[in-house]
Each structure stands twice: as C-alpha cells, then as structure tokens.
Scaffold this active site. Structure first.
Site, PDB file in Angstrom:
ATOM      1  N   GLU A   9       0.276   6.667  -7.153  1.00 50.65           N
ATOM      2  CA  GLU A   9      -0.435   5.823  -6.171  1.00 50.65           C
ATOM      3  C   GLU A   9      -0.525   6.402  -4.794  1.00 50.65           C
ATOM      4  OE1 GLU A   9      -1.783   2.972  -6.630  1.00 50.65           O
ATOM      5  OE2 GLU A   9      -1.747   1.638  -4.719  1.00 50.65           O
ATOM      6  N   ASP A  10       0.614   6.991  -4.212  1.00 51.24           N
ATOM      7  CA  ASP A  10       0.683   7.246  -2.878  1.00 51.24           C
ATOM      8  C   ASP A  10       0.595   8.948  -2.530  1.00 51.24           C
ATOM      9  OD1 ASP A  10       1.252   4.642  -2.481  1.00 51.24           O
ATOM     10  OD2 ASP A  10       3.395   4.840  -2.401  1.00 51.24           O
TER      11      ASP A  10
END
Ligand code: MN
Length: 728
Positions: A81-82
């Site tokens: 996700e990051d």
C-alpha cells in the site's frame, strides 16, 4: 494482556523461539529487511521511523503465538500500500501464500467506513469477514488496528474520534466474535479514552485513587477463597482485578453502577485443573458467599458462540457488595483469551489447523453448538465461513449492501430500489463505467445511472443473479404484456360494440360488462379485456352474451365500410378451430387462440415469437421471419412450444431438392421421404440445361427433428446435391 513495549526484530524472534523452538527465522528476518528498506525515510505521525509500526504488529502476532506466515505478513502488511514493493515481488521472494495474505490485508485497509449506524456496522463486520478468505488476514488486521489505537495520541483530534468510533463499531466486535478477549478489552478501553475522555479519565482517577483499598479487598477475598478451596483439596489459582473501563462505562450507562461502587466492578477468576473441579469450586464459592439468584451461567455445558467456556456466578461479598466470579480450566482460559487465535497456536510440534484453514475451528463450534438454545448466536459465528459466498459492496453514500456471489450492477440496482432497477441504464464501479453484466467484488463502490425512458428487458433475467431481481423483472414484463393485451382487448370490444350500436363505457357503467365477465368466471372487466386481447375470448363470444344471435347475424350482413368488413372477417376467422392452440404456450396462459404465420409457418422446435393480432389471438412467427422483425414491438408476447403436445399435428413444409437428372432419382427421393414416415402432399419437378433436376416437395412433418432427419436422409443419397427448407 501483553504490555505495549518497543519491539525489535530480536524481541520478536526470541518470542517466536519461546513457543516454536525449531522455527526457521531467516524468512522473518528477510521480511524485516525488505520492509525496513521499503519504509526507510517514512515517519509515523509521532515522528518516529515508520518501521516501528510493522514491528509492533508482528510483536502482537507473536504474542498470540501465531505461525510464521502471519508474523511475516505483519512485517510486510503496509509495504504494498505505502511503498514501491509489489505483490509479485513478495510472491517471488517469499511465496504465493504470503502474497495472498498481504493482499488480503491491503484490500481491507483500502476500505473506509463512512457511517456508524448500528445496522450498517453489522454489515461492515460481515464484509470484513467475507473479504478475508483466510482468518489470518483478520488477525493481522486486528493487530494492525491495535497498534494504531495504541499510538492514536499522535493524530489530530478529528482523526482520533473517527478511528476510535470505527474501532468500536467494527474491530472490537470482530475481536469479540473471534473470542480474542484481551484485544477486544484493550481496543474498547482505548476507544473510551478517545471518544469519552472525561469518563475515561474520571474512571482512571477513581480506580487509581481506590487502588490500595481495592487491592487490600482483593487480597482478603482471594485469601478466603484459597483457604476454602484447599479444605476441599481443590488446586486453584485465584486472581481478582477491576473490570475494564469500557465495561464499567457500559454498566454506568445502564444505570447499574456508580463511581462509588468500585468493589462491584471487581471480577475474580478461579482456574482449576479439570471440569469436575470447576463445578466443585463453584459449590465451595456458593457455600462461602450467598449467590445472587439468576446470575449463574453454565458456559461449560453450553459454550458461547465464540467457543468461550466458563462458569459464571455473582455472589454477595463480605461488605454486602456483588462480586463476579469466573471458574474455568487452563485450556478454557487459553480459548477465553486467545479465541480463534488459540487454535492457530503452535503446539506439540505443529500448528493447529494450518492446512485446514479455519474449517476445523468451525467444525468444533458445530460440535459444541448442537444443543445451543439461541441458534442466531451460533449462526453469527459460523457465518465467518459462510460469508465467503457473498459479496459486500458500497452505495455512493457508503452504505453496505450484501449480494450473492456473482452479483452484477443490476442486482445491486434492484437491491437499492425496484424503480432504480427498472430504470438502470449503466453503472459505475469505483468510478469506471462497466457493462451491466459486470461481476461485482467485495469492497466495490457502485453508482447506478438511470434514465426515465428505460424499461427492463427480457435479457436482464439472464444477467441478474438474485431471485429478487429476477422476480421484479419478470413481473414487470408480465405486467407490460398484460397491459398491452388489456388495451388491445378493450379497443377491439369498443369497436365491435360501436358497430352493433352500443357504447363500451355505458355498458361498463351499467354493470352489463361485469355480468358478461362473470359469465366467463372472471372477476373484473379488465380480465375480460385481457382475455380478449390475448384472443382467449373473441368479441363474438362476448357479443353473444350481450345480444340475441339473430340480431348479431343480421347486423353483420349489413357490414359496408372497411372497418365493418374487418369485423366480419374476424368473426369468421374465430370460428375456425384453434388447431395449434395446445402446441404453444403464451405467457404462461393456456387456451390462447394461436395461428401460425403463413409467411414462415414455423415448426415445433423452431425459435418462435408471438405477436398479438387485432382480435385473432396470437400469431406465431419464426424468429428469423422478416415479418416478425418488422412487427410492432409493443405487441410481442413470450411464446414457447409445449413439448408434450406437438407431435399429433402435422404441418406442411416445402422443401427444395437439387439433384443430378438421372433416371430413377425421383423414385429414390420419394422412397426416402416415405421411409422417414413422412407424407408427400405434392411434388413438382423441373430440369435444367446443365443436367440437374430441381424438385419441390410439400411434405407433412410433426416437428423440426423429423424434418432434420429427412434432410440428412436425403443428403446421404448419391446424386442428391442439396436439400433446403423453403419458408413459404
Ligand atoms: Mn498498518
């Protein structure tokens, strides 16, 4: 409850080794290296390096004594996700299983919950359980949420409230449902701290102010219980502690307890060796302190839905206060604290259920809950598995709709409102236009585009998955066909009556038409019109009821204008026997006047369509017939061959056979046709200059299968070049 501490990869590895000595930790270390490289330079809201968060999550998972894939997933859970790390990379460097677990957690993290209505909250919980095909995804997500709640003080006040409310509505109940009580308790207390800080800090102050007094009190009661239990040779560990803040808060909300009654919020736990000792200990407690009637609960004989087992009782303590007691074995205690996670624990050289996912856990529940008094409670838990078959999607307002597996935007539209379904022209899924047959996935946000001019089509029945949508579409189409038949029937009757010097509306008002309807066993005039429209009743049938027979015939003789002659023709057409009537079903009605289109003369087995005529019932055309394609769509009705009733009627079909002009070829053809059991009504043959013959046969066949047999029988004869069915 494990204490929050600053975790390191070393503390995690040593924790794993403590319950799983032969664990190969290189994959865990590799995950740590990958994650810390990927997150390097990123900071938490607190200003600390980001890596402190995945480490905290992994530490919690190690505290739960989970397997290595869970802990590796904990370390990697925010990378996709990051950071630049991809699922492919994780699959290559670890394996498919780890990639799937990380993907599961990533998908859950992307969902935002916009409303906190109680009804919706339950849907959100179901959605999360459904989306996580592997229960370990939920365990990682819970550990993630716990770590975020523990560090929530670094967020803005608004964000604190939003996250705390979501945790209270969704994640704490999930922890409870999975039976992981220490996570549930810690989450609830953290939520109270951010949602009702005044209550939380007043309670904390009160509890700490009375700490010495309470500890002395706990010690006294523990000592008495210890002594009594020893008298009966019961080995027991007795402990007492204040109930958690959130449950005190709940009790205060219900008006059951005040700040002053802190003794009432102490719970004692007595852990003994086996089940027999549990009941013995209960007897000892009840002998020492007077039990409060109605407060005894036997969760050993009847475990809670989340597998929790214990004996619960409330007794009157030495100062007249109520004390709650829980009696359980060590095994029960582990389940009470760890819930489903207890079944994922490493024990006796292997992890429970690792290969069986959570099936065994659910089976065990089934075993336990055979005699459960409240079946709903049980279902709520087992649904964890069953939900995998459902799809949970969002409305643009953030509400969740539960649909069956394979559902399409149309199902969603009908789930929102029947009118939205009927008027649906297209849909946006996550902002992109998709076809109506698109398959929805859990977590999708659906927006339905409608148009006032849209109406449901028959093809939609094949698209939708839910029986609700199917029923709505079918009843709409049936209603439309009914309305068309009604309009036609009424028009027809109006015209006929006018010809005979009557007015339909007058006869409606006088009740004559109702009487006519009743004479055909119909309840309303509308039904009379509908049957006239479908041709099940003819205007003649109805006129016979309204007028004497000779008056009818006399008037018909005088028909002059084109319209009047039309009526005359119609009356004589209706006299013909309805010979195809039983072979075809019209819109689920029987006894409809049916005629085959002369243009295409369809055979049973051909694809057909029906067309409501003015006063001559329903005409059947082959779907491919140009006349059918041209006809008014408003008058189409659904027709099917009635397979049980087709064989008795023979139909004339014309076929063209092209063959070599050889002696005896006509005899070969005639014999072949007769050998198929088919009658030849007429034959016409001519020859061409290039030594070919073209024969036209009119044959009498029952259905398409018989004709196909004939065609292939003819084609197999030498000298025959082609066989073709002619449409007229
Ligand atoms: Mn996270």
């Amino acid at each position: 409850m494990p204490k929050a501490r600053i975790p390191t990869i070393e503390s995690i590895c040593s924790k794993i080794s403590s319950y799983y000595p032969e664990a190969k930790l290189d994959q865990v270390k590799k995950a740590y290296e990958l994650a810390s490289k990927a997150h390097s330079g990123q900071l938490r809201s607190s200003g600390e390096p980001y890596m402190i968060h995945p480490l905290g999550v992994a530490q919690t998972l190690a505290d739960l004594q989970l397997d290595l894939p869970s802990i590796i997933t904990g370390l990697l859970h925010d990378t996709v996700e990051d950071t630049a790390v991809t699922l492919n990379q994780i699959e290559t460097e670890f394996d498919k299983n780890i990639a799937e677990l990380v993907d599961g957690v990533t998908k859950l993290s992307k969902i935002t919950f916009k409303t906190s209505e109680e009804k919706q909250a339950e849907n959100f919980r179901k959605m999360i359980l459904a989306m996580a095909k592997d229960i370990r995804v939920i365990l990682v997500k819970l550990a993630d949420r716990l770590n975020n709640m523990r560090t929530l003080q670094h967020c803005s006040l608004l964000k604190q409230k939003i996250i705390a409310q979501e945790t209270l509505d969704i994640y704490a109940p999930i922890a409870n449902r999975l039976g992981i009580s220490w996570i549930k308790i810690e989450l609830e207390d953290l939520c109270l701290r951010y949602l009702h800080p005044d209550v939380y800090y007043r309670l904390a102050q009160k509890v700490s102010k009375t700490k010495r007094e309470r500890e002395k009190y706990i010690e006294d009661v523990t000592l008495i219980l210890d002594e009594r239990l020893k008298e009966y040779d019961i080995q027991a560990q007795v402990s007492g502690r204040a109930k958690h803040f959130f449950s005190i808060f709940k009790k205060m909300e219900r008006g059951k307890v005040t700040y002053e009654q802190v003794f009432d919020v102490i719970a004692y736990r007595i852990i003994v060796d086996n089940i027999t000792e549990c009941y013995k200990a209960l007897g000892v407690i009840h002998a020492a302190y007077k039990p409060v009637p109605g407060r005894f609960k036997d969760y050993i004989a009847m475990p809670k839905a989340n597998a929790y087992q214990s004996l619960h009782t409330t007794v009157i303590g030495p100062h007249g206060e109520r004390i709650e007691m829980q009696v359980r074995t060590q095994d029960m205690h582990q389940v009470a604290e760890g819930g489903i996670a207890a079944h994922w624990k490493y024990k006796e050289g292997k992890f429970d259920n690792r290969s069986h996912e959570n099936v065994e856990w659910v089976n065990r529940l089934l075993e336990w809950h055979k005699d459960l008094s409240d079946p709903n409670e049980f279902l709520e838990t087992v649904k964890i598995d069953l939900f995998a078959e459902d799809v949970f999607v969002f409305t643009p307002k953030g509400e969740v709709k539960q649909l069956s597996h394979g559902a399409t935007p149309l199902d969603f539209a009908y789930a929102v409102h029947t009118d939205i379904g009927h008027k649906c022209i297209s849909a946006k899924v996550n902002g992109k236009i998709v076809p109506l047959k698109h398959r929805l996935k859990s977590g999708d946000t659906i927006e339905i585009l409608t148009s006032a001019s849209q109406t449901p089509s028959k093809d939609w029945i094949k698209i939708v998955k839910s029986s609700r949508a199917k029923t709505k579409i079918r009843s709409y189409i049936k209603e439309q066909e009914r309305n068309r038949a009604l309009k036609l029937g009424r028009e027809l009757l109006e015209k006929t009556l006018k010809f005979f010097g009557h007015s339909l509306s007058k006869l409606e008002r006088s009740g004559e038409l109702l009487k006519a309807a009743q004479s055909f066993n119909l309840r309303t005039e509308d039904e009379l019109y509908i049957r006239t429209g479908y041709g099940r009743l003819t205007p003649e049938n109805i006129m016979k009821f309204l007028l004497p027979k000779d008056a009818l015939e006399k008037k018909l003789e005088s028909a002059k204008t084109e319209d009047e002659s039309f009526l005359k023709r119609m009356f004589s057409a209706a006299k013909k026997r309805n010979e195809d009537g039983n072979a075809i079903t019209v819109g689920n009605l029987d006894d409809v006047l049916i005629r085959s289109g002369k243009c295409c003369n369809p055979l049973p087995g051909d694809s057909i369509m029906g067309f409501i005529t003015r006063g001559r019932g329903v005409t059947i055309h082959a779907v491919s017939c140009p006349k059918a394609l041209d006809s008014d769509k408003e008058r189409h009705v659904d027709v099917q061959w009635n397979i049980n009733n087709t064989s008795t009627i023979k139909r004339h079909v014309r076929i063209r056979v092209i063959c070599l002009d050889e002696p005896g070829i006509l005899a070969v053809m005639s014999q072949t046709i007769t050998a198929c059991g088919i009658n030849i009504a007429s034959v016409n043959i001519r020859t061409t200059k290039d030594k070919k013959a073209i024969a036209f046969f009119d044959v009498e066949v029952g259905d398409i299968t018989q004709l196909q047999k004939l065609t292939s029988a003819l084609e197999s004869k030498s000298g025959i070049m082609s066989v073709e069915r002619l449409k007229s």
